[in-house]
Design an enzyme around this catalytic site. Structure first.
Site, PDB file in Angstrom:
ATOM      1  N   GLY A  69      30.107  31.644 -28.063  1.00 41.48           N
ATOM      2  CA  GLY A  69      31.312  30.842 -28.285  1.00 41.48           C
ATOM      3  C   GLY A  69      31.102  29.399 -28.681  1.00 41.48           C
ATOM      4  N   GLU A 121      29.549  24.118 -23.726  1.00 46.53           N
ATOM      5  CA  GLU A 121      30.377  25.321 -23.571  1.00 46.53           C
ATOM      6  C   GLU A 121      31.587  25.243 -24.486  1.00 46.53           C
ATOM      7  OE1 GLU A 121      30.741  28.179 -22.647  1.00 46.53           O
ATOM      8  OE2 GLU A 121      30.097  28.635 -20.608  1.00 46.53           O
ATOM      9  N   ASP A 122      32.035  26.392 -24.968  1.00 46.14           N
ATOM     10  CA  ASP A 122      33.287  26.421 -25.716  1.00 46.14           C
ATOM     11  C   ASP A 122      34.462  26.184 -24.764  1.00 46.14           C
ATOM     12  OD1 ASP A 122      32.840  28.826 -24.399  1.00 46.14           O
ATOM     13  OD2 ASP A 122      33.383  30.106 -26.081  1.00 46.14           O
ATOM     14  N   ASP A 151      36.780  28.527 -18.028  1.00 46.34           N
ATOM     15  CA  ASP A 151      37.984  29.252 -17.595  1.00 46.34           C
ATOM     16  C   ASP A 151      37.905  29.396 -16.070  1.00 46.34           C
ATOM     17  OD1 ASP A 151      40.181  30.995 -17.595  1.00 46.34           O
ATOM     18  OD2 ASP A 151      39.087  32.688 -18.405  1.00 46.34           O
ATOM     19  N   LYS A 156      40.585  25.387 -18.765  1.00 47.58           N
ATOM     20  CA  LYS A 156      41.846  25.905 -18.240  1.00 47.58           C
ATOM     21  C   LYS A 156      41.898  25.607 -16.737  1.00 47.58           C
ATOM     22  CE  LYS A 156      42.272  29.887 -21.385  1.00 47.58           C
ATOM     23  NZ  LYS A 156      42.010  31.343 -21.490  1.00 47.58           N
ATOM     24  N   ASP A 180      36.310  34.035 -29.822  1.00 45.11           N
ATOM     25  CA  ASP A 180      36.647  35.315 -30.442  1.00 45.11           C
ATOM     26  C   ASP A 180      37.727  36.076 -29.691  1.00 45.11           C
ATOM     27  OD1 ASP A 180      34.955  35.913 -28.153  1.00 45.11           O
ATOM     28  OD2 ASP A 180      34.861  37.951 -28.931  1.00 45.11           O
ATOM     29  N   PHE A 215      45.334  32.782 -23.746  1.00 48.44           N
ATOM     30  CA  PHE A 215      44.167  33.134 -24.540  1.00 48.44           C
ATOM     31  C   PHE A 215      44.192  32.451 -25.913  1.00 48.44           C
ATOM     32  CE2 PHE A 215      41.506  35.997 -27.117  1.00 48.44           C
ATOM     33  CZ  PHE A 215      40.380  36.029 -26.320  1.00 48.44           C
ATOM     34  N   ARG A 262      35.965  34.091 -34.748  1.00 51.55           N
ATOM     35  CA  ARG A 262      35.082  32.950 -34.460  1.00 51.55           C
ATOM     36  C   ARG A 262      34.969  31.984 -35.639  1.00 51.55           C
ATOM     37  NH1 ARG A 262      32.390  34.080 -29.640  1.00 51.55           N
ATOM     38  NH2 ARG A 262      31.764  36.238 -29.298  1.00 51.55           N
TER      39      ARG A 262
END
Ligand code: 5GP
Ligand code: MG
Length: 176
Positions: free
Chosen positions: A47, A101-102, A105, A133, A161, A154, A167
């Site tokens: 990611g 990190e992307d 969560d 998040k 993705d 999401f 992506r």
């Protein structure tokens, strides 16, 4: 404009320009903290590949970069089980580490990343994440650099993705 990926519809959420602004800000914040060191950036695949590439372009001081690969998601939900698919190929002893990190969560992945470097005697560890998040976050680990705090919905694009697709979309789309 709405887009469709597989069976789901997504709507525009964050533009490439807004992303670029935050990536530049994070690069300069990391630089003001670490420019006199040579940090090791560790991108978390898959990611973070786009964020890592852009972040490093805006980071104009000496730096090293490597990648590790972990996976926790199935479809649109996070799983407790975080699997390490490609391990760390460098000795990070005595180094300043910045994980890229992307999105953070639940924090399960982040916790696993900390476990992976636990066996090294490192100088410091920081986490740079483009998205966070807060509503889904279950851990105590502080996040050092955050691009956007977003609701628990999401998203896809800019490296993220939906079932392996999306992506390559340069902006962020949110599930409808
Ligand atoms: P965590 O372990 O913190 O629950 O999840 C981290 C990973 O789950 C992220 O690195 C990312 O790969 C995936 N993830 C979490 N939220 C989203 C989301 O909204 N969209 C996508 N595409 N992936 C997500
Ligand atoms: Mg990830």
């Amino acid at each position: 404009m709405e887009i469709q990926i597989l069976d789901k519809i997504f709507v525009p959420y964050i533009s490439t320009e807004e992303i670029e602004t935050q990536v530049k800000r994070i690069a300069s914040e990391i630089a003001s903290d670490l420019k006199d060191e040579i940090p090791v950036f560790i991108g978390v695949l898959n990611g973070s590949f786009m964020f890592a590439a852009d972040l490093l372009k805006y980071y104009t001081h000496p730096a090293e970069i490597s990648f590790i690969k972990v996976a926790s998601y199935e479809g649109t939900t996070s799983t407790e089980q975080v699997t390490q698919l490609i391990g760390l190929d460098i000795d990070v002893s005595n180094r300043h580490i910045v994980f890229i990190e992307d999105i953070v969560d639940t924090g399960n992945t982040l916790e696993e990343l900390y476990n992976i470097i636990n066996r090294y005697k490192i100088k410091s560890v920081r986490i740079a994440t483009l998205f966070h998040k807060p509503e889904a976050y279950k851990k105590e680990i502080p996040l050092d650099y955050v691009g956007f705090e977003i609701p628990n919905k999401f998203i896809v694009g800019y490296g993220l993705d939906y079932n392996k697709q999306g992506r390559n979309i340069p902006a962020i789309y949110q599930i409808k």
